[in-house]
Write an enzyme that holds these catalytic residues in place. Structure first.
Site, PDB file in Angstrom:
ATOM      1  N   CYS A  92       0.835  -1.198   0.000  1.00 45.61           N
ATOM      2  CA  CYS A  92       0.000   0.000   0.000  1.00 45.61           C
ATOM      3  C   CYS A  92       0.881   1.265   0.000  1.00 45.61           C
ATOM      4  CB  CYS A  92      -0.960  -0.049   1.179  1.00 45.61           C
ATOM      5  SG  CYS A  92      -2.320   1.108   1.018  1.00 45.61           S
ATOM      6  N   TYR A  93       0.923   2.003   1.108  1.00 42.93           N
ATOM      7  CA  TYR A  93       1.795   3.193   1.156  1.00 42.93           C
ATOM      8  C   TYR A  93       3.234   2.789   0.815  1.00 42.93           C
ATOM      9  CZ  TYR A  93       3.987   7.456   2.956  1.00 42.93           C
ATOM     10  OH  TYR A  93       4.706   8.625   3.070  1.00 42.93           O
ATOM     11  N   HIS A 176      -3.626  -5.427   0.762  1.00 45.00           N
ATOM     12  CA  HIS A 176      -3.011  -5.876   2.024  1.00 45.00           C
ATOM     13  C   HIS A 176      -2.953  -7.402   2.116  1.00 45.00           C
ATOM     14  CE1 HIS A 176      -2.628  -1.968   3.985  1.00 45.00           C
ATOM     15  NE2 HIS A 176      -3.663  -1.636   3.236  1.00 45.00           N
ATOM     16  N   GLU A 178      -1.557  -9.124   4.315  1.00 46.74           N
ATOM     17  CA  GLU A 178      -1.496  -9.578   5.715  1.00 46.74           C
ATOM     18  C   GLU A 178      -2.865  -9.784   6.352  1.00 46.74           C
ATOM     19  OE1 GLU A 178      -0.774  -6.670   4.492  1.00 46.74           O
ATOM     20  OE2 GLU A 178      -1.235  -5.004   5.833  1.00 46.74           O
ATOM     21  N   SER A 230       0.367 -14.259  38.435  1.00 46.11           N
ATOM     22  CA  SER A 230      -1.052 -14.022  38.659  1.00 46.11           C
ATOM     23  C   SER A 230      -1.885 -15.223  38.228  1.00 46.11           C
ATOM     24  CB  SER A 230      -1.479 -12.820  37.818  1.00 46.11           C
ATOM     25  OG  SER A 230      -1.310 -13.136  36.435  1.00 46.11           O
ATOM     26  N   GLY A 231      -1.236 -16.201  37.584  1.00 45.32           N
ATOM     27  CA  GLY A 231      -1.996 -17.295  36.989  1.00 45.32           C
ATOM     28  C   GLY A 231      -2.264 -17.011  35.518  1.00 45.32           C
ATOM     29  N   GLY A 232      -2.015 -15.784  35.068  1.00 44.83           N
ATOM     30  CA  GLY A 232      -2.210 -15.431  33.658  1.00 44.83           C
ATOM     31  C   GLY A 232      -1.108 -16.038  32.794  1.00 44.83           C
ATOM     32  N   VAL A 233      -1.384 -16.083  31.488  1.00 50.16           N
ATOM     33  CA  VAL A 233      -0.462 -16.755  30.571  1.00 50.16           C
ATOM     34  C   VAL A 233       0.920 -16.088  30.574  1.00 50.16           C
ATOM     35  CG1 VAL A 233      -0.087 -17.385  28.153  1.00 50.16           C
ATOM     36  CG2 VAL A 233      -2.380 -17.427  29.099  1.00 50.16           C
ATOM     37  N   ASP A 234       0.957 -14.766  30.534  1.00 51.65           N
ATOM     38  CA  ASP A 234       2.243 -14.083  30.394  1.00 51.65           C
ATOM     39  C   ASP A 234       3.149 -14.314  31.604  1.00 51.65           C
ATOM     40  OD1 ASP A 234       1.092 -13.190  28.108  1.00 51.65           O
ATOM     41  OD2 ASP A 234       0.633 -11.185  28.865  1.00 51.65           O
ATOM     42  N   SER A 235       2.605 -14.092  32.803  1.00 49.89           N
ATOM     43  CA  SER A 235       3.477 -14.241  33.974  1.00 49.89           C
ATOM     44  C   SER A 235       3.857 -15.711  34.174  1.00 49.89           C
ATOM     45  CB  SER A 235       2.833 -13.643  35.225  1.00 49.89           C
ATOM     46  OG  SER A 235       1.664 -14.327  35.571  1.00 49.89           O
ATOM     47  N   LYS A 373       1.494 -12.453  21.577  1.00 48.68           N
ATOM     48  CA  LYS A 373       0.761 -13.339  22.498  1.00 48.68           C
ATOM     49  C   LYS A 373       0.746 -14.806  22.022  1.00 48.68           C
ATOM     50  CE  LYS A 373      -1.938 -13.405  26.173  1.00 48.68           C
ATOM     51  NZ  LYS A 373      -1.790 -12.596  27.385  1.00 48.68           N
TER      52      LYS A 373
END
Ligand code: XMP
Length: 535
Positions: A92-93, A176, A178, A230-235, A373
């Site tokens: 595009c651009y 595009h 993508e 925290s139990g979250g995926v990242d931590s 993620k």
């Protein structure tokens, strides 16, 4: 201020550089490239390090952008870079800029082209094998190609939909590739990456783990790392990666604020013990959180109190926690790309932890700094973490407090926990949710395509009462709101069309099994205009 971490960007991998001209799909380009096992790094067009990044790349993609190349102060490039022999794909651009800088001409089109179009390539087109639908979104177009280039595709509204100079390995597309609306977009990217730029495809979760472990060992040396989980995926993945790198020099801390979903705090601790070889200290701080929240009904106030209380817990346990040299943070690549570039209005205070005490202003270590993620989950799988830990739905830092309109008390948390358990159990049993609620031991969920599954689901409690009848008695009790949304990145979301029989079963069970509830509502609002959480 915390000290900025050492920058390690996987220089040993073949790198695809994405030059960002402010396009709305720039991150998507990098993600799609990484899905092809090629390491992609995004650098802004005006970043002083761009020249160096370009020279150390194996190929370059020029992103889209909102400007016209002929505008005053339009984002641009040093034209010498385009002549250094690297394969370049302009999108595009990016296509327009490449044409403009190499001696072609770009003009404003009379009618903006937006949406799906049928693209017809010529047999010579190196990146497009056949015709198909593509996603267009532009107000300018190339009308004369630079010397050495040829037009190799067109659509009804755009005569220059793709250009190329195969000898110089320069390619441009007006649409595009993508976005998923472009039918053969991935094929175009793959042709560019593997046929033209000859990437080996060396970016895998396994390689990442190996290199991240080496890099973390180098950064941390003999030091100790404090990591909040925290139990979250990242931590969880950050802790697992650090545990692999530095073993018992990692100290993890889990603060139970009493606002987790039913059985969840116990499960976080048990899963950690079973799968992550590092020390975990869990503090049950629920009473002090409930005390601090007592009588508070304002959503922002609740968030601030919870953030401050987290810090207080760390202060109270300073003796046990002091002696660490580094603080781990679960920063992801999108945070890195976006940091500093936003001046958006605050809708909600999305921080989980307020200002840190002095002794916690440690050097930072950010093991996930280079990952999207999806890649965090892939790294978690590579580290042997089970599905239940990796596919957990996003859960807000302030926990159930933002799902309880009005005052947060133990009793009101109990109501939400019980209703939420039933709701998520029914979604799981219907194959609409990938992960059952903590402590579930019933039959496995029928396999349903991931597309049909909800992204986030919960039950919330409203601060109003309504009349009902149970047996022969009048009730005057609270309604529960059920929510189940589909989303990709939490920026936008829409309610999932949960089959009525699932809603009906959940509602019947909730009013029968959860004391204090006599009505169940399903929230069908999109984000925007609503948000995912109630507060
Ligand atoms: P909203 O409600 O703003 O939420 O549409 C978007 C996503 O962010 C989560 N969320 C939070 N996450 N700390 C977090 O870590 C917070 O304070 C917070 N508030 C909302 C929410 O669950 C959804 O996934």
């Amino acid at each position: 201020m915390c000290e900025t971490p050492t920058v390690h960007d996987f220089g040993s991998h073949e790198k695809l550089l994405v030059v960002d001209f402010g396009g709305q799909y720039t991150q998507l380009i990098a993600r799609k490239v990484r899905e092809q096992n090629v390491y992609a790094k995004i650098v802004a067009w005006d970043d002083p390090g761009l020249g160096e990044e370009w020279r150390s790349a194996k190929a370059v993609i020029l992103s889209g952008g909102p400007k016209s190349v002929t505008d005053e102060n339009a984002p641009t490039l040093d034209p010498h870079l385009l002549n250094n022999g690297l394969p370049v794909l302009g999108i595009c651009y990016g296509q327009q800029l490449m044409a403009h800088l190499l001696g072609g001409r770009v003009h404003k089109v009379l009618h903006r082209e937006y949406g799906r179009q049928l693209v017809k390539p010529s047999p010579k087109a190196a990146l497009l094998a056949s015709e198909g639908q593509v996603w267009m979104s532009h107000g300018d177009s190339v009308d004369a190609v630079p010397p050495g280039f040829e037009v190799v595709a067109s659509t009804e509204g755009c005569s220059v939909a793709a250009i190329q100079n195969t000898e110089a390995r320069k390619f441009g597309v007006q649409f595009h590739p993508e976005v998923t609306h472009t039918e053969r977009g991935i094929e175009i990217l793959r042709k560019f990456l593997f046929e033209q730029a000859k990437f080996a495809g060396d970016w895998t979760a396994g390689n990442f783990v190996e290199e991240a472990v080496a890099s973390l060992r180098e950064q941390v040396g003999e030091g100790k790392v404090l990591c909040g989980v925290s139990g979250g995926v990242d931590s969880t993945v950050a802790a697992a990666l650090l545990a692999k790198a530095i073993g018992d020099r990692l100290l993890c801390v889990f603060v139970d604020h009493g606002l987790m979903r039913k059985n969840e705090a116990a499960q976080v601790v048990a899963d950690f013990a079973a799968h992550i070889p590092a020390k975990l200290i869990a503090y049950d701080a629920s009473q002090q959180f409930f005390d601090a929240l007592s009588g508070v009904t304002d959503p922002e106030q609740k968030r601030k109190i919870i953030g401050a209380e987290f810090v207080r817990v760390f202060e109270q346990h300073a003796d046990e926690l002091k002696g660490c040299d580094f603080l781990a943070q679960g920063t992801l690549y999108p945070d890195v790309i976006e940091s500093g570039s936003k001046t958006a209005e605050t809708i909600k205070t999305h921080h989980n932890v307020g200002g840190l005490p002095d002794w916690m202003r440690l050097k930072l270590v950010e093991p996930l700094r280079w990952l999207f993620k999806d890649e965090v989950r892939a790294v978690g799988r590579e580290l042997g973490l089970p599905k239940e830990m990796l596919e957990r739905e996003p859960f807000p830092g302030p926990g159930l407090a933002v799902r309880i309109v009005g005052e947060v008390t133990r009793e009101r948390v109990r109501i939400v926990q019980d209703a939420d358990y039933i709701w998520r159990e029914e979604l799981y049993r219907a194959g609409l949710s990938a992960v059952p609620p903590s402590g579930y031991s019933g039959p496995q969920s029928p396999a349903v395509s991931p597309k049909a599954q909800v992204w986030q689901s919960y039950a919330a409690l409203l601060d109003v009462q309504s009349v009902g009848v149970m047996g022969d008695s009048r009730t005057y009790a609270h309604p529960i709101v059920l929510r189940a949304v589909a989303s990709e990145d939490a920026m936008t979301a829409h309610a999932v069309a949960v089959p009525f029989e699932v809603l009906d079963r959940a509602a019947t069970r909730i009013v029968n099994e959860v004391k204090g509830v006599n009505r169940v509502l399903y929230d069908v609002t999109s984000k925007p205009p609503a948000t995912i959480e109630l507060e």
